[in-house]
Design an enzyme around this catalytic site. Structure first.
Site, PDB file in Angstrom:
ATOM      1  N   ASP A  32       0.860  -1.182   0.000  1.00  0.00           N
ATOM      2  CA  ASP A  32       0.000   0.000   0.000  1.00  0.00           C
ATOM      3  C   ASP A  32       0.898   1.234   0.000  1.00  0.00           C
ATOM      4  O   ASP A  32       2.077   1.158   0.372  1.00  0.00           O
ATOM      5  CB  ASP A  32      -0.925   0.008   1.219  1.00  0.00           C
ATOM      6  CG  ASP A  32      -2.171   0.861   0.997  1.00  0.00           C
ATOM      7  OD1 ASP A  32      -3.249   0.286   0.745  1.00  0.00           O
ATOM      8  OD2 ASP A  32      -2.063   2.102   1.074  1.00  0.00           O
ATOM      9  N   ARG A  81     -16.612   2.636  -3.757  1.00  0.00           N
ATOM     10  CA  ARG A  81     -17.871   3.295  -4.096  1.00  0.00           C
ATOM     11  C   ARG A  81     -18.526   3.887  -2.857  1.00  0.00           C
ATOM     12  O   ARG A  81     -18.396   3.373  -1.757  1.00  0.00           O
ATOM     13  CB  ARG A  81     -18.844   2.292  -4.726  1.00  0.00           C
ATOM     14  CG  ARG A  81     -18.481   1.828  -6.095  1.00  0.00           C
ATOM     15  CD  ARG A  81     -19.336   0.657  -6.534  1.00  0.00           C
ATOM     16  NE  ARG A  81     -20.703   1.062  -6.818  1.00  0.00           N
ATOM     17  CZ  ARG A  81     -21.690   0.188  -7.005  1.00  0.00           C
ATOM     18  NH1 ARG A  81     -21.457  -1.103  -6.895  1.00  0.00           N
ATOM     19  NH2 ARG A  81     -22.900   0.608  -7.299  1.00  0.00           N
ATOM     20  N   ASN A 119     -12.534  -1.500  -9.333  1.00  0.00           N
ATOM     21  CA  ASN A 119     -13.691  -1.131 -10.154  1.00  0.00           C
ATOM     22  C   ASN A 119     -13.467   0.167 -10.918  1.00  0.00           C
ATOM     23  O   ASN A 119     -12.693   1.006 -10.471  1.00  0.00           O
ATOM     24  CB  ASN A 119     -14.930  -0.988  -9.260  1.00  0.00           C
ATOM     25  CG  ASN A 119     -15.595  -2.323  -8.997  1.00  0.00           C
ATOM     26  OD1 ASN A 119     -15.754  -3.136  -9.898  1.00  0.00           O
ATOM     27  ND2 ASN A 119     -15.998  -2.550  -7.755  1.00  0.00           N
ATOM     28  N   ARG A 150     -23.245 -14.136  -5.241  1.00  0.00           N
ATOM     29  CA  ARG A 150     -24.398 -13.385  -4.735  1.00  0.00           C
ATOM     30  C   ARG A 150     -25.704 -14.016  -5.194  1.00  0.00           C
ATOM     31  O   ARG A 150     -26.633 -14.206  -4.402  1.00  0.00           O
ATOM     32  CB  ARG A 150     -24.297 -11.929  -5.190  1.00  0.00           C
ATOM     33  CG  ARG A 150     -23.264 -11.136  -4.420  1.00  0.00           C
ATOM     34  CD  ARG A 150     -23.087  -9.722  -4.941  1.00  0.00           C
ATOM     35  NE  ARG A 150     -22.219  -8.950  -4.045  1.00  0.00           N
ATOM     36  CZ  ARG A 150     -21.495  -7.912  -4.408  1.00  0.00           C
ATOM     37  NH1 ARG A 150     -21.534  -7.495  -5.674  1.00  0.00           N
ATOM     38  NH2 ARG A 150     -20.738  -7.274  -3.533  1.00  0.00           N
ATOM     39  N   HIS A 174     -19.283  -6.375 -14.984  1.00  0.00           N
ATOM     40  CA  HIS A 174     -19.501  -6.326 -13.533  1.00  0.00           C
ATOM     41  C   HIS A 174     -20.169  -4.994 -13.200  1.00  0.00           C
ATOM     42  O   HIS A 174     -19.537  -4.040 -12.768  1.00  0.00           O
ATOM     43  CB  HIS A 174     -18.166  -6.452 -12.812  1.00  0.00           C
ATOM     44  CG  HIS A 174     -18.289  -6.542 -11.319  1.00  0.00           C
ATOM     45  ND1 HIS A 174     -19.128  -7.430 -10.688  1.00  0.00           N
ATOM     46  CD2 HIS A 174     -17.668  -5.848 -10.324  1.00  0.00           C
ATOM     47  CE1 HIS A 174     -19.011  -7.281  -9.375  1.00  0.00           C
ATOM     48  NE2 HIS A 174     -18.144  -6.323  -9.138  1.00  0.00           N
TER      49      HIS A 174
END
Length: 310
Positions: A32, A81, A119, A150, A174
């Site tokens: 990171d 998000r 994403n 899911r 996606h």
């Protein structure tokens, strides 16, 4: 086996811990840009080894040199998000991040397999492929495994049966244009359509498409990470152990399903070399149309990044 996880946020850290617990690598590197975060989390994971009964070495770092000679690189870096955001809203910001990350990791690892989690997934996988210059078989995205999980969990909940008995495929991008393929969905081999009313199936399909947003709306400040991390690790397990698993992943299609040069969710065979085969299954006309429309959305967004990737 050395596996590097880029991004020590919720998804990355959870995935790193699962990789260590399952002893899928001798060494796990958690990277990171925030000094102290990957080191602290990696040490915490390593100290759980005596209880979790694993010997995997886990290191945290902010130095790309420490990622050298990785066999698999899992990229989870990027902004999460927030309520009201679509995955596409993250496009430019995360594309810039993924471009930088990919450029760096391939400097130190010459022929890794890259699994994208950032994403918007299919578009970021495209970014990783273009920037890495790796063979298409070695750059893939985690999407369909999560979306299928899911869908399977919602079916199991509705029917009050074991999740182990649910088989399902979710293809396409996606995002809201994903394509849950009901005709290949079954419960212990029994077609779902024989066990559930059509309107209920449609409700679960819709919930699957909105599955990520549902969690974002609950959390307020963040997005899903347990299921995404578990899904990524399932893919890693298939590669590390050369299992030849048939899993839905974001792969570069070159004519399959009438789609060209676009990363999109499709059933693939996963083994030690990454994507060993893309399966072209029979889809009904509405499903095939939906898959192509999903690919068109991904392609349009990728075209918008052409100047960034030049």
């Amino acid at each position: 086996m050395k596996i590097t996880v880029i991004g020590a946020g919720h998804v990355g850290a959870t995935a790193a811990h699962r990789i260590a617990e399952q002893q899928l690598a001798n060494t796990v590197v958690l990277f990171d840009i925030l000094e102290g975060i990957p080191q602290g989390k990696a040490l915490d994971m390593y100290e759980s080894g005596p209880v979790g009964l694993f010997d995997t070495k886990v290191y945290g770092t902010t130095d790309y040199n420490d990622t050298a000679d990785s066999d698999i690189i899992l990229i989870t870096a990027g902004m999460a998000r927030k309520p009201g955001m679509s995955r596409e809203d993250l496009l430019m910001k995360n594309a810039t991040i993924v471009k930088e990350v990919t450029d760096q990791v391939v400097r130190f690892s010459k022929n890794p397999i890259i699994i994208m989690v950032s994403n918007p997934l299919d578009i970021m996988t495209h970014v990783g492929y273009i920037r890495s210059k790796l063979p298409k078989e070695r750059v893939l995205g985690m999407a369909g495994v999560l979306d299928s999980a899911r869908f399977r969990s919602f079916i199991a909940e509705e029917l009050n049966v074991s999740m182990r008995d649910i088989n399902a495929f979710v293809l396409g991008g996606h995002g809201d244009s994903m394509v849950p393929v009901v005709k290949y969905t079954s419960v212990a081999g029994i077609p779902l359509t024989e066990l559930m009313a059509q309107d209920t199936i449609e409700q679960l399909v819709d919930r699957t498409r909105k599955g990520g947003a549902e969690i974002v709306n609950y959390l307020k400040n963040g997005s899903a990470y347990y299921a995404p991390a578990s899904s990524a690790v399932e893919m890693i397990d298939a590669i590390v152990n050369d299992r030849k698993r048939i899993l839905p992943c974001s792969a570069l299609l070159e004519g399959q399903y009438g789609i060209n040069n676009v990363y999109i969710g499709a059933p693939v065979k996963l083994g030690k070399n990454g994507i060993e085969q893309i399966l072209e299954i029979d889809l009904d006309a509405p499903e095939l149309d939906a898959l192509r429309k999903s690919a068109a959305i991904v392609e349009e967004n990728c075209n918008n990044l052409a100047s960034l990737l030049a």
